[in-house]
Design an enzyme around this catalytic site. Structure first.
Site, PDB file in Angstrom:
ATOM      1  N   TRP A  32      16.664   1.632  -3.052  1.00  0.00           N
ATOM      2  CA  TRP A  32      17.263   1.013  -4.237  1.00  0.00           C
ATOM      3  C   TRP A  32      16.491   1.359  -5.507  1.00  0.00           C
ATOM      4  O   TRP A  32      16.792   0.857  -6.575  1.00  0.00           O
ATOM      5  CB  TRP A  32      17.328  -0.497  -4.078  1.00  0.00           C
ATOM      6  N   ARG A  33      15.466   2.218  -5.400  1.00  0.00           N
ATOM      7  CA  ARG A  33      14.727   2.595  -6.599  1.00  0.00           C
ATOM      8  C   ARG A  33      15.606   3.475  -7.476  1.00  0.00           C
ATOM      9  O   ARG A  33      16.386   4.282  -6.991  1.00  0.00           O
ATOM     10  CB  ARG A  33      13.449   3.366  -6.219  1.00  0.00           C
ATOM     11  N   GLU A  44      17.366  -6.917  -4.690  1.00  0.00           N
ATOM     12  CA  GLU A  44      16.492  -8.052  -5.006  1.00  0.00           C
ATOM     13  C   GLU A  44      17.002  -9.342  -4.361  1.00  0.00           C
ATOM     14  O   GLU A  44      16.219 -10.172  -3.906  1.00  0.00           O
ATOM     15  CB  GLU A  44      16.352  -8.229  -6.525  1.00  0.00           C
ATOM     16  N   GLN A  49      13.058 -13.868   0.524  1.00  0.00           N
ATOM     17  CA  GLN A  49      12.741 -14.429   1.857  1.00  0.00           C
ATOM     18  C   GLN A  49      12.854 -13.405   2.982  1.00  0.00           C
ATOM     19  O   GLN A  49      12.923 -13.783   4.145  1.00  0.00           O
ATOM     20  CB  GLN A  49      13.664 -15.612   2.227  1.00  0.00           C
ATOM     21  N   TYR A 127      12.810 -14.369 -11.939  1.00  0.00           N
ATOM     22  CA  TYR A 127      12.234 -13.132 -11.408  1.00  0.00           C
ATOM     23  C   TYR A 127      13.300 -12.039 -11.286  1.00  0.00           C
ATOM     24  O   TYR A 127      13.116 -10.907 -11.751  1.00  0.00           O
ATOM     25  CB  TYR A 127      11.551 -13.348 -10.048  1.00  0.00           C
ATOM     26  N   CYS A 205      -3.077  -4.953  -2.406  1.00  0.00           N
ATOM     27  CA  CYS A 205      -3.632  -6.296  -2.636  1.00  0.00           C
ATOM     28  C   CYS A 205      -2.900  -7.287  -1.716  1.00  0.00           C
ATOM     29  O   CYS A 205      -2.206  -8.201  -2.151  1.00  0.00           O
ATOM     30  CB  CYS A 205      -3.467  -6.687  -4.101  1.00  0.00           C
ATOM     31  N   CYS A 215      -8.118   0.349  -4.319  1.00  0.00           N
ATOM     32  CA  CYS A 215      -7.360  -0.270  -5.413  1.00  0.00           C
ATOM     33  C   CYS A 215      -7.700   0.381  -6.757  1.00  0.00           C
ATOM     34  O   CYS A 215      -8.874   0.458  -7.134  1.00  0.00           O
ATOM     35  CB  CYS A 215      -7.671  -1.768  -5.476  1.00  0.00           C
TER      36      CYS A 215
HETATM   37 FE1  SF4 Z   1      -6.528  -7.006  -5.183  1.00  0.00          FE
HETATM   38 FE2  SF4 Z   1      -7.450  -4.744  -6.177  1.00  0.00          FE
HETATM   39 FE3  SF4 Z   1      -8.594  -7.024  -6.821  1.00  0.00          FE
HETATM   40 FE4  SF4 Z   1      -8.910  -6.083  -4.388  1.00  0.00          FE
HETATM   41  S1  SF4 Z   1      -9.637  -5.148  -6.243  1.00  0.00           S
HETATM   42  S2  SF4 Z   1      -8.404  -8.202  -4.923  1.00  0.00           S
HETATM   43  S3  SF4 Z   1      -6.917  -5.122  -4.040  1.00  0.00           S
HETATM   44  S4  SF4 Z   1      -6.517  -6.403  -7.315  1.00  0.00           S
END
Ligand code: SF4
Length: 384
Positions: A32-33, A44, A49, A127, A205, A215
């Site tokens: 759907w991108r 969406e 859920q 949202y 994350c 990250c």
């Molecule tokens: Fe989340 Fe990145 Fe922070 Fe780690 S460093 S808690 S992955 S935002």
């Protein structure tokens, strides 16, 4: 806002730049991108859920059957429910059909390019409106859903309850602040950044053991600096589940089974199911318990008008609905007076017709059992 005072424009620029660079090679390839508001909206709604993996085959089938908002607006609600069968939270499907008709009637089939107008569509909250506005039209519309809520709270080190009114205010404010193009309504890449942030929250994350080593925002992250990732976000405890006992009876007559359509004011409105009744709190009653069998027979008669001889227990199905943990005992039964089933929401169907009806999730499981019969147990007690 005090909680955001430590965040300056240089910090935000670094986060944006690093996250967008990461997104170029790590963004998820989702069907759907793109910039089609219809695809974004349907996906969406389906994703509320529900996981991405579960949604993908539903999305593909849905788009084959309803390729645009006009085709969805013209479809009978039962066809929409049929394609939704198994996804759960069926009010989403009914709202989708309603909203499609609204878009066609009020906007000539074009989605409005305005967050407030999008939020007026049935089933579209803050949202979803932000997602459609930013992903499809690149409007500077913030988004906060489960993945971004977690990511934002950790990035800014917000250690209070993230779902409280105060927490929501801080996180939505941050979601807006982090977007580029503050000087104009057009986001200059707001949609792309929102998608990148969502993907980072979903894949790096993560709720447990976030992959901070991978990250792109690690250097800017407050939670990482404080080693508080596992304490953030603070979320309210889930409500305790209540155990409930339900029963469904596959009532048979002349090679057909009795099914009932849920009314508009019932939980699974519009869907069909076998005769299903709620017996109250689950106290571990046995399906062989004569009192249970008699009660089920009486309740089914009250529900359908049909006197039923409850004969055997086919299976027990366990499932959860909101905060209820349900044990559903599935009985087989024979109609003693089948012609009494003359109420509006009831019909006798054969297996071919059963396969075409939109059934509740457990209704479909029972139908599958009937298609592949397994040995059943004869009950000692029989309802008279
Ligand atoms: Fe989340 Fe990145 Fe922070 Fe780690 S460093 S808690 S992955 S935002």
């Amino acid at each position: 806002m005090e909680e955001l005072e430590h965040i300056d424009s240089a910090w935000k620029q670094k986060v944006r730049r690093n996250v967008l660079r990461w997104y170029e090679s790590h963004g998820r390839d989702l069907p759907w991108r793109g910039a089609d508001p219809y695809h974004i909206w349907v996906s969406e709604i389906m994703l509320q859920q529900t996981t991405v993996a579960a949604v993908k085959p539903y999305f593909d089938r849905f788009m084959r059957r309803f390729p645009n908002v006009q085709s969805l607006a013209n479809a009978p609600e039962e066809d929409v429910l049929k394609l939704w069968e198994g996804l759960g939270y069926y009010s989403r499907a009914r709202n989708l059909a309603k909203a499609a008709r609204f878009v066609v009637d009020e906007y000539a089939g074009e989605f409005p390019r305005d967050v407030d107008a999008l939020q007026k569509l049935p089933g579209v909250g803050k949202y979803t409106a932000g997602a459609i506005a930013s992903f499809a039209f690149d409007l500077r519309a913030p988004i906060v859903e489960a993945n971004t809520l977690r990511l934002y709270a950790r990035l800014i080190g917000y250690a209070e309850n993230a779902r409280s009114t105060a927490g929501q205010r801080v996180l939505w404010r941050f979601a807006e602040d982090i977007l580029p193009g503050r000087s104009s309504a057009n986001g200059s890449g707001a949609g792309r950044l929102n998608q990148a942030l969502m993907d980072l929250g979903a894949t790096v994350c993560t709720p447990v053991d976030p992959a901070c080593h991978a990250c792109p925002a690690q250097r800017q992250c407050r939670a990482f600096a404080d080693n508080s990732q596992s304490e953030i976000p603070q979320l309210p405890k889930r409500a305790q589940m209540t155990p409930m006992l339900h029963a469904a009876v596959v009532v048979e007559h002349a090679g057909k089974v009795l099914v009932r359509q849920y009314a508009d004011n019932e939980r699974w409105a519009g869907l069909w199911d076998f005769a299903r009744v709620e017996l109250g709190r689950d106290n571990n009653e046995s399906p062989d318990d004569a009192a249970v069998v008699v009660r089920v027979g009486e309740m089914v008669r009250e529900l359908t008008g049909v006197k039923v001889q409850v004969e055997s227990c086919m299976r027990t199905i366990r499932h959860t609905v909101t905060r209820y943990k349900i044990r559903l005992i599935v009985f087989r039964g024979v109609a003693v007076d089948p012609d009494s089933a003359n109420r509006d929401m009831l019909k006798w169907v054969d297996m071919a017709e059963l396969s075409k009806l939109p059934l509740s999730m457990t209704g479909r499981k029972i139908a599958d059992l009937l298609a592949r019969p397994s040995p059943t147990r004869r009950l000692v007690a029989v309802h008279e």
